[in-house]
Scaffold this motif. Structure first.
Motif, PDB file in Angstrom:
ATOM      1  N   UNK A  19       0.846  -1.120  -0.010  1.00  0.00           N
ATOM      2  CA  UNK A  19      -0.092  -0.181  -0.032  1.00  0.00           C
ATOM      3  C   UNK A  19       0.933   1.064  -0.020  1.00  0.00           C
ATOM      4  N   UNK A  20       0.870   2.165  -1.030  1.00  0.00           N
ATOM      5  CA  UNK A  20       1.633   3.237  -1.144  1.00  0.00           C
ATOM      6  C   UNK A  20       0.371   4.547  -1.143  1.00  0.00           C
ATOM      7  N   UNK A  21       1.215   5.435  -1.148  1.00  0.00           N
ATOM      8  CA  UNK A  21       0.632   6.744  -1.252  1.00  0.00           C
ATOM      9  C   UNK A  21       1.424   7.983  -1.237  1.00  0.00           C
ATOM     10  N   UNK A  22       0.949   9.169  -1.113  1.00  0.00           N
ATOM     11  CA  UNK A  22       1.856  10.297  -1.443  1.00  0.00           C
ATOM     12  C   UNK A  22       3.079  10.311  -0.225  1.00  0.00           C
ATOM     13  N   UNK A  23       4.042  11.111  -0.705  1.00  0.00           N
ATOM     14  CA  UNK A  23       5.070  11.453   0.473  1.00  0.00           C
ATOM     15  C   UNK A  23       6.204  10.267   0.283  1.00  0.00           C
ATOM     16  N   UNK A  24       6.960   9.878   1.232  1.00  0.00           N
ATOM     17  CA  UNK A  24       7.975   8.915   1.174  1.00  0.00           C
ATOM     18  C   UNK A  24       7.674   7.538   1.830  1.00  0.00           C
ATOM     19  N   UNK A  25       7.915   6.656   1.093  1.00  0.00           N
ATOM     20  CA  UNK A  25       7.584   5.067   1.400  1.00  0.00           C
ATOM     21  C   UNK A  25       8.934   4.347   1.280  1.00  0.00           C
ATOM     22  N   UNK A 495       6.100  11.447  -5.218  1.00  0.00           N
ATOM     23  CA  UNK A 495       5.926  10.370  -4.421  1.00  0.00           C
ATOM     24  C   UNK A 495       7.349   9.685  -4.628  1.00  0.00           C
ATOM     25  N   UNK A 496       7.883   9.276  -3.422  1.00  0.00           N
ATOM     26  CA  UNK A 496       9.229   8.672  -3.492  1.00  0.00           C
ATOM     27  C   UNK A 496       9.156   7.371  -2.824  1.00  0.00           C
ATOM     28  N   UNK A 497       9.651   6.250  -3.592  1.00  0.00           N
ATOM     29  CA  UNK A 497       9.741   5.070  -2.720  1.00  0.00           C
ATOM     30  C   UNK A 497      11.316   4.685  -2.728  1.00  0.00           C
ATOM     31  N   UNK A 498      11.658   4.207  -1.567  1.00  0.00           N
ATOM     32  CA  UNK A 498      13.134   3.915  -1.335  1.00  0.00           C
ATOM     33  C   UNK A 498      13.479   2.656  -0.669  1.00  0.00           C
ATOM     34  N   UNK A 499      14.072   1.662  -1.345  1.00  0.00           N
ATOM     35  CA  UNK A 499      14.555   0.681  -0.801  1.00  0.00           C
ATOM     36  C   UNK A 499      15.799   0.849   0.083  1.00  0.00           C
ATOM     37  N   UNK A 500      15.864   0.494   1.395  1.00  0.00           N
ATOM     38  CA  UNK A 500      17.015   1.000   2.073  1.00  0.00           C
ATOM     39  C   UNK A 500      17.341   0.000   3.216  1.00  0.00           C
ATOM     40  N   UNK A 501      18.597  -0.054   3.625  1.00  0.00           N
ATOM     41  CA  UNK A 501      18.991  -0.816   4.872  1.00  0.00           C
ATOM     42  C   UNK A 501      19.414   0.079   5.918  1.00  0.00           C
ATOM     43  N   UNK A 502      19.263   1.364   6.016  1.00  0.00           N
ATOM     44  CA  UNK A 502      19.723   2.108   7.099  1.00  0.00           C
ATOM     45  C   UNK A 502      18.595   2.776   7.692  1.00  0.00           C
ATOM     46  N   UNK A 503      18.653   2.663   9.147  1.00  0.00           N
ATOM     47  CA  UNK A 503      17.484   3.170   9.931  1.00  0.00           C
ATOM     48  C   UNK A 503      17.492   4.866   9.853  1.00  0.00           C
ATOM     49  N   UNK A 504      18.593   5.349   9.582  1.00  0.00           N
ATOM     50  CA  UNK A 504      18.678   6.771   9.377  1.00  0.00           C
ATOM     51  C   UNK A 504      17.673   7.417   8.329  1.00  0.00           C
ATOM     52  N   UNK A 505      17.837   6.606   7.235  1.00  0.00           N
ATOM     53  CA  UNK A 505      16.917   7.002   6.289  1.00  0.00           C
ATOM     54  C   UNK A 505      15.555   6.387   6.400  1.00  0.00           C
TER      55      UNK A 505
END
Length: 578
Positions: A19-25, A495-505
């Motif tokens: 489930x996505x939406x506006x902003x940062x996911x 809309x931004x979708x990010x795959x990350x391994x960093x908790x700071x992100x």
């Protein structure tokens, strides 16, 4: 904006809904859990090359689906409808369904708006929907034209106005040059055409044909060819009406007169007979007139002999030569001559037109030089500003020695967009030569360069959705926090979708999605299985996931306290951006 992504039997994911939406996911999870399958699914939906190895083991096919919300005036909707897509219209926009199906045998098909479509349509629509920046993905701004367009948009209204003025002037100049080239290259053909028209008009003018003359002469020739028969018929008719000798008996004039006189004696006794007597009198006058004209007709035939017929046939031969050459009839020959005369005047006026076009071309070329110089000046200023801003962003993204360069080079020939070649370059460290984006930088560095560039361009040149796959690779600590901040800044516009391994992100996310891997190596056949699930985290679950990412101990109180601090700091920044 992508509202939701659904994945079936893709890699380690059996079935999942994002489930996505506006902003940062953000999408997080342990290594090997299947985070990159989210990016793989997006790649399929954007029409990228499909690999049958991505189909989950034992499954017949993998399916990626997305629900996309778009404004009512989006060009994506227009193109999809042209391809036959069924689109659900909403009050404030429209909803479009995209599907990509990949079989275990490697066959692939696409569905757009419930209708089958070529995979190429997904590629076409994807260019206006999503920009993916990952370790191995193509750059959104790879093409020179895209780089130039982004710089021009960054330059603002003043540069846009200068570009329009230059484009309009170039279009006029190009049209003048084309017409001039056509006139010059076709000069010999035009000369031959003019000579041919002139000779034809001289021939027609010498003959002096008159409207319908061919038909008039044809009728007259037919009359003169049968003169004896016409004379005989006219004489016989004259004699029958009023001739002195008529073998068949009394003439028509005599009979009519006899009838009139018979009624004349009694016409006063009956008005009806008087009317009939008057009409007989009129008939008598009419018969006399016709008789006189027949006599005159016969006399005229005597004066028109073979000489007149010969003259007519000679004239008809002259006219027939014109008809054979130019048109089916004399009237059409005259019409052809009128058109030819106008064309000849046009051809004879080409020399003056050539001189006029040459002068206009020189004038427009000089105007292009002035407009091109102005455009170059504005682009140079915009390029300097863009390079300065992106370089500052790179410093904050753990690339302190990197320098972003916007290079302008003169083109050999002026173009509609100006006389500038535009190149976006990266100087990775001091002393290195600036190189085109995508060359000389690692995947992680390149992702950060693109993040920095997209953050700066976000307000002027966005696409609806940006996807970053491990943009934070190779960084940590303060640099990771800065990456999270910039992703949050970008997410204020798109809309931004990010795959990350960093908790700071991950702490900056508006929504946090976790991919969880489940495996069992104790299957009877020894093969075992691995499957992943996708979960949208609530606040408490986010804290535990951040704690896991921080310390590998999601239940640790210290790790959770640190996670809560990260979330609080990130939320303060996000609130300040709103």
């Amino acid at each position: 904006m992508i509202q939701e992504i659904r994945i079936s039997d893709l890699g380690v994911i059996t079935r999942a809904t994002l489930p996505l939406g506006p902003g940062l996911s953000v999408v997080t999870g342990e290594t090997g859990a299947g985070k990159t399958m989210v990016v793989t699914a997006l790649g399929l939906l954007l029409g990228r090359r499909a690999d049958a190895g991505a189909v989950r083991r034992g499954a017949k096919q993998a399916v990626a689906e997305a629900t996309v919300l778009l404004p009512a005036d989006s060009p994506v909707l227009t193109r999809a409808e042209e391809a036959g897509a069924i689109i659900e219209r909403l009050e404030d926009g429209a909803e479009l369904m995209l599907t990509r199906i990949l079989s275990a045998e490697g066959r692939s098909r696409a569905v757009v708006g419930g209708r089958g479509a070529p995979v190429g349509l997904l590629v076409e629509l994807g260019e206006d929907l999503v920009a993916v920046h990952g370790q191995t993905d193509q750059l959104r701004l790879k093409e020179t034209s895209a780089q130039r367009a982004s710089l021009d948009k960054f330059g603002g209204p003043k540069l846009a106005a200068a570009l329009r003025a230059h484009s309009d002037c170039f279009d006029r100049w190009a049209a003048v040059r084309k017409e001039l080239e056509n006139l010059l290259t076709a000069s010999r053909d035009r000369l031959r055409e003019a000579e041919g028209l002139q000779a034809a008009l001289e021939e027609i003018d010498a003959a002096e044909p008159q409207p319908a003359e061919d038909e008039t002469l044809k009728a007259e020739a037919q009359k003169l060819s049968n003169v004896e028969g016409l004379r005989s018929a006219a004489a016989l008719a004259h004699d029958a009406l009023a001739g002195e000798e008529y073998d068949a008996g009394p003439t028509v004039v005599a009979l009519v007169e006899t009838a009139r006189r018979a009624l004349e004696h009694v016409q006063n006794d009956d008005p009806e007979l008087k009317s009939l007597a008057d009409r007989l009198g009129e008939i008598g006058f009419l018969v006399s007139d016709v008789s006189t004209e027949l006599a005159s007709y016969g006399s005229d035939l005597d004066t028109e002999g073979p000489e007149r017929l010969a003259a007519i046939e000679e004239r008809r031969a002259d006219l027939n030569r014109l008809i054979r050459k130019y048109a089916p009839s004399i009237d059409e020959v005259l019409a052809w001559a009128e058109n030819a005369r106008a064309r000849l005047e046009e051809l004879e006026g080409d020399d003056g037109r050539i001189e006029s076009l040459q002068a206009e071309s020189l004038k427009l070329q000089a105007e292009l030089e002035v407009l091109g110089a102005k455009l170059t000046k504005l682009r140079t200023a915009a390029g300097t500003d863009l390079a300065k801003r992106v370089t500052a962003e790179l410093a904050a993204l753990a690339m302190p020695d990197a320098k972003f360069v916007v290079e302008l080079s003169p083109l050999a020939e002026p173009a509609r967009h100006g006389r500038d070649g535009i190149a976006l370059l990266l100087q990775p460290h001091a002393g290195a030569a600036p190189r085109p984006l995508g060359k000389g930088a690692s995947g992680g560095e390149l992702s950060r360069v693109m993040l920095a560039l997209e953050v700066v361009l976000a307000a002027v040149d966005p696409v609806p959705t940006f996807v970053f796959d491990e943009v934070d690779a190779g960084v940590g600590g303060k640099a990771a926090v800065e990456i999270g901040k910039r992703l949050a800044m970008l997410a204020r516009h798109v809309q931004v979708i990010v795959v990350t391994h960093l908790p700071q992100v991950a702490a900056y996310a508006d929504r946090h999605i976790r991919v969880i891997k489940n495996s069992d190596a104790t299957a009877a056949d020894g093969a075992g299985f691995t499957a992943s699930d996708v979960v949208l985290l609530d606040e408490g679950q986010r804290v535990r996931e951040l704690a896991r990412m921080l310390a590998g101990q999601e239940e640790s109180g210290t790790a959770q306290a640190h996670a809560e601090e990260l979330l609080a700091d990130a939320q303060k920044l996000v609130a300040s951006l709103s």
